[in-house]
Enzyme design. Structure first.
Site, short mmCIF file in Angstrom:
data_model
loop_
_atom_site.label_atom_id
_atom_site.label_comp_id
_atom_site.label_asym_id
_atom_site.label_seq_id
_atom_site.Cartn_x
_atom_site.Cartn_y
_atom_site.Cartn_z
N GLU A 41 9.86 3.00 6.16
CA GLU A 41 10.07 2.19 4.97
C GLU A 41 11.53 1.79 4.78
O GLU A 41 11.82 0.88 3.99
CB GLU A 41 9.58 2.95 3.74
CG GLU A 41 8.08 3.24 3.78
CD GLU A 41 7.58 4.13 2.67
OE1 GLU A 41 6.38 4.06 2.36
OE2 GLU A 41 8.38 4.90 2.11
N ASP A 77 -3.07 0.53 2.81
CA ASP A 77 -4.48 0.92 2.79
C ASP A 77 -5.08 0.47 1.46
O ASP A 77 -4.38 -0.04 0.60
CB ASP A 77 -4.63 2.44 2.97
CG ASP A 77 -3.93 3.21 1.86
OD1 ASP A 77 -4.58 3.49 0.85
OD2 ASP A 77 -2.72 3.52 2.01
#
Length: 230
Positions: free
Chosen positions: A12, A198
């Site tokens: 990230e 997700d």
């Protein structure tokens, strides 16, 4: 202008750090802070670690040590909006804890005692993020409620409970509200920007492992583009 950028995991923040120049690195309490230049702005990027406690520690250290004018939380999240695909982005309209319950004392579900029910992002940062969407090509971004808790959500029954408590929730993750709460207490403007890894269902563990790098990269690109619009 000095901007602090926080991500929980290496994928990230990796693209952000790789894009920086004139970097200097310092480690405090096991948390690495990388200061340098990005898009003509002075930035400090840190990988906080996963969860609300580590995120709170990292945010407090960031603010106390570097005194940023703004804080941006970047990274991945589970999605709750049918129109969004993996890799698409949610910009916080507000941020709430989903795993706090002191309603016995008259607080809203998700509201920590003696704290606001929702933490509101800085509109300058939100508007800059919305302008940055055009730079990302086919990636879609919306403004919505982001909820935070110390659990990875992949159980449909838990998802039903969360949506019952927070019907407008667009995404959930594990750090944003903690970062927002620290920023609120220090009076530092913030925004949370999350790319979907997700869809918070039974397939979430597989999807997360497969798409974390993609989601982290998209979120990082969004942050870099945001900096251009500040």
């Amino acid at each position: 202008m000095k901007i602090g950028i926080i991500g929980a995991m290496e994928p990230e923040v990796a693209h952000l750090i790789a894009s920086m120049t004139d970097t200097q690195t310092q480690t405090i309490a096991g948390i690495e802070f990388v200061a340098g230049q990005l898009e003509g702005k002075e930035v400090i990027v840190t990988r906080s670690g996963i969860g609300k406690v580590t995120a709170s520690v990292a945010t407090t250290l960031l603010i106390e040590k570097y005194a940023p004018d703004y804080v941006i939380n970047t990274g991945s999240a589970g999605g709750f909006v049918d129109s969004l695909a993996i890799g698409d982005i949610v910009i916080s309209s507000e941020v709430r804890h989903h795993d706090v319950d002191v309603t016995a004392f008259g607080y809203e579900i998700g509201q920590m005692a003696q704290q606001p029910a929702a933490f509101m992002p800085d509109r300058t940062l939100v508007e800059a993020a919305k302008k940055a969407v055009a730079d990302l090509g086919e990636v879609k971004a919306i403004e919505g409620l982001i909820c935070t808790g110390d659990s990875f959500i992949c159980d449909p029954e838990r998802t039903k409970v969360m949506l019952n408590n927070f019907p407008t929730m667009a995404a959930c993750e594990m750090e944003g509200a903690a970062i927002a709460q620290v920023c609120h207490q220090f009076k530092v403007p913030f925004v949370v920007i999350r790319s979907l890894s997700d869809n918070a269902n039974n397939d979430s563990p597989v999807d997360f492992d497969s798409y974390l790098v993609k989601a982290g990269h998209h979120s990082a690109l969004m942050v870099i583009s945001l900096l251009k619009h500040l």
